[in-house]
Design an enzyme around this catalytic site. Structure first.
Site, PDB file in Angstrom:
ATOM      1  N   GLY A  11       0.823  -1.210   0.000  1.00 32.80           N
ATOM      2  CA  GLY A  11       0.000   0.000   0.000  1.00 32.80           C
ATOM      3  C   GLY A  11       0.857   1.260   0.000  1.00 32.80           C
ATOM      4  CB  ALA A  86      -6.626  -1.497   7.498  1.00 34.04           C
ATOM      5  CB  THR A 129      -7.553   6.257  11.096  1.00 33.60           C
ATOM      6  OG1 THR A 129      -8.316   7.236  10.379  1.00 33.60           O
ATOM      7  CG2 THR A 129      -8.524   5.204  11.600  1.00 33.60           C
ATOM      8  CD  GLU A 131     -13.133   8.675   8.921  1.00 30.01           C
ATOM      9  OE1 GLU A 131     -14.233   8.188   9.190  1.00 30.01           O
ATOM     10  OE2 GLU A 131     -12.979   9.819   8.477  1.00 30.01           O
ATOM     11  CE1 TYR A 153      -9.400   2.041   7.829  1.00 33.12           C
ATOM     12  CE2 TYR A 153      -9.794   4.379   8.161  1.00 33.12           C
ATOM     13  CZ  TYR A 153      -8.920   3.325   8.040  1.00 33.12           C
ATOM     14  OH  TYR A 153      -7.574   3.550   8.135  1.00 33.12           O
ATOM     15  CE  LYS A 157      -6.883   0.808  10.496  1.00 32.69           C
ATOM     16  NZ  LYS A 157      -5.511   0.321  10.693  1.00 32.69           N
TER      17      LYS A 157
END
Ligand code: G4F
Length: 327
Positions: A11, A86, A129, A131, A153, A157
């Site tokens: 990634g 992820a 994150t 988020e 998400y 997380k």
């Protein structure tokens, strides 16, 4: 020589982290799905120079392959493990988030279980994150801001974060957490808004015409440059204690400002090319996701080196180069 394991090495963040750690003299190992490795071998991963991965030890072990993960962790000692893998797109509806929730939680659990069994001294970095803050009560957010995730998400997380925190507190493992805000680069996938805009600006400037459809132009984010943020990951794992750190630029920009930075770099007025399309709208909250990086700066000395405008220019330039060379 230190030995590090990176999950999600194919990634954006895995690529830059591998590059950074190799530069520091690490022996770098990476986990990837079999398909990801085949893509590297046949040079199918867009813009991923296979030379970098030739310098790494790659293992075709998917994180849902518990026996494979156990075999690797029980046979190769690591000093540091960076858990980056992820599913990470936020836009999907909550009702469609089963796989994201399932995969992100299970992978973190498997990895921690294997490390605690065979390598409890290995330091683990967990990719948290912004988020996880989701719908925060105030801005900017710090390490003490309550979590209130609002996407599959973010929920997955946050569950992963609590698994990691428990291994830190109950088993004494060194588990450092970076709570990273949006971080971008020429390797960002095209579904994210930065790359969507830089690709369009490059394409339209070369073709001399074209339009771009976006969602909410007033949406604001705290955007930073991915190569800067992987330095923060390494600093977090090499801090004297395992803690949580917010990693952010601390500065908000709107999607409209992003358009301005990208299109003006190629001499265009974005107003002539950008349309809004309700299909891309997401409901934005009044209190924005904006991070306070005071703790990481104070305790590790980490600072971002690349400004928002500079990052967007680099991304547009990279997209122009790709279009010109046809790669
Ligand atoms: O680029 P985005 O899709 O990123 P988002 O949702 O903020 O998530 C990214 O950052 C998070 C924090 O680090 C990560 F946790 C996550 O994994 C991912 O890396 O959207 C950015 C903003 C949003 O406010 C969105 O509503 O751009 C707005 N936007 C406006 N038009 C759009 C569009 N986003 C997308 N993807 N596409 C549009 O057309």
């Amino acid at each position: 020589m230190k030995r590090a394991l990176i999950t999600g090495i194919t990634g954006q963040d895995g690529f830059y982290l591998a590059e950074h750690l190799l530069g520091l003299g690490y022996e770098v190992h990476g986990l990837a799905r079999q398909t990801g490795l085949e893509h590297i071998k046949s040079n199918l991963l867009q813009d991923v120079p296979p030379e970098l991965y030739e310098r790494c030890h790659l293992h075709a072990v998917s994180l849902d392959n518990f026996p494979g993960l156990y075999r690797l962790i029980s046979s190769t000692p690591f000093d540091e493990c960076y858990h980056l893998a992820a599913s990470s797109f936020v836009g999907d509806r909550l009702a469609d988030g089963y796989q994201t929730i399932q995969n992100n939680i299970a992978s973190t659990h498997y990895l921690l279980a294997a490390l605690s069994e065979f390598q409890p001294k290995c330091r683990l970095y967990f990719a948290g994150t912004s988020e996880m803050f989701g719908r925060p009560r105030h801005a900017p957010q710090t390490e003490d801001t309550p979590f209130m995730p609002r996407s599959a998400y973010g929920i997955s997380k946050l569950a992963g974060y609590h698994i990691v925190r428990n291994y830190r507190e109950s088993y004494g493992m060194f588990c450092g957490v970076g709570i990273l805000y949006n971080h971008e680069s020429p390797r960002r996938r095209p579904e994210f808004v930065t790359r969507k805009i830089t690709m369009a600006a490059a394409r339209i400037s070369l073709e001399g015409r074209g339009t771009l459809e976006l969602g909410n132009l007033e949406a604001r984010r705290d955007w930073g440059y991915a190569p800067d943020y992987v330095r923060a990951m390494h600093a977090i794992l090499n801090h004297h204690t395992a803690e949580d750190f917010v990693v952010a630029s601390g500065v908000l920009h709107s999607v409209a400002e992003l358009c301005e930075a990208a299109f003006s770099h190629v001499g265009l007025d974005w107003h002539d090319h950008v349309r809004t399309n309700p299909a891309f709208y997401r409901k934005e909250d009044e209190i924005p996701l904006q991070g306070c990086r005071a703790k990481i700066e104070r305790e590790t000395g980490w600072q971002p080196a690349t400004s928002f405008d500079e990052m967007i220019r680099k991304m547009v330039d990279a997209d122009l180069a790709r279009l010109r060379t046809g790669r």
